[in-house]
Design a protein around this motif. Sequence first.
Motif, short mmCIF file in Angstrom:
data_model
loop_
_atom_site.label_atom_id
_atom_site.label_comp_id
_atom_site.label_asym_id
_atom_site.label_seq_id
_atom_site.Cartn_x
_atom_site.Cartn_y
_atom_site.Cartn_z
N ASP A 52 0.86 -1.18 0.00
CA ASP A 52 0.00 0.00 0.00
C ASP A 52 0.90 1.24 0.00
OD1 ASP A 52 -1.84 2.00 0.40
OD2 ASP A 52 -2.79 1.07 2.13
N SER A 59 1.71 -2.46 5.53
CA SER A 59 1.45 -3.45 4.48
C SER A 59 2.63 -4.38 4.30
CB SER A 59 1.07 -2.76 3.16
OG SER A 59 2.14 -1.98 2.68
N PHE A 114 -6.10 -10.92 6.24
CA PHE A 114 -6.87 -10.03 5.37
C PHE A 114 -7.84 -9.17 6.20
CE2 PHE A 114 -10.39 -8.94 2.54
CZ PHE A 114 -9.68 -8.35 1.50
N GLY A 117 -5.89 -6.48 7.95
CA GLY A 117 -5.54 -5.41 7.00
C GLY A 117 -6.72 -4.53 6.67
N GLN A 124 -5.18 -3.99 0.07
CA GLN A 124 -4.54 -5.29 -0.07
C GLN A 124 -4.79 -5.82 -1.47
OE1 GLN A 124 -5.03 -7.80 3.59
NE2 GLN A 124 -6.57 -6.22 3.99
#
Length: 173
Positions: A52, A59, A114, A117, A124
């Motif tokens: 990112d 990230s 995930f 994030g 992502q």
Amino acid sequence: MPGLVNALVIAAVAAIVIARQFRARAIDTDRRWWLLPVILAAVALREPGVLDAHHRVESAALLAVELLIGLATGVGWGWTTRIWTAPDGVLWTKSTKASIAVWAVGLALRAGVFALGSALGLHQDSSALMLGLAGTLLVRGVILARRVRSADAVSPPAPAYGADEQPAWKERV
């Protein structure tokens, strides 16, 4: 659109690899088992969205966790795969129920990464998942190659000529 293409590539590769691994099949030691993981990694790294742009540190940390999960899944999968030698000396392999558990835990951990994030507001890309899959396949291949070499070293000697022949059928009069 590349995200959709990557997602389709990941799904197709995972489906093919998993389906093949849960069927008994002869191990071809001359095969280039490392080629698919290298191609997946190259495809994942060609995308600019691996990290990112606004949250590089966070990230990168999530990418590192994704890669560690992929490597751990590969180790677990490699060690839970059954390897045996047929009477003709050919080595065979098949994933086990424990391999399914390894995959399930790996997928659950990836879903957790995930979700984390998303909660942190990070963009992502599917490239991280593709890199994790490449790591999984590469580590599994290394472990299986080592196990095959060690199984080859301890495999029993080949039977004597004609030892595996079946006796002829007796004719009834």
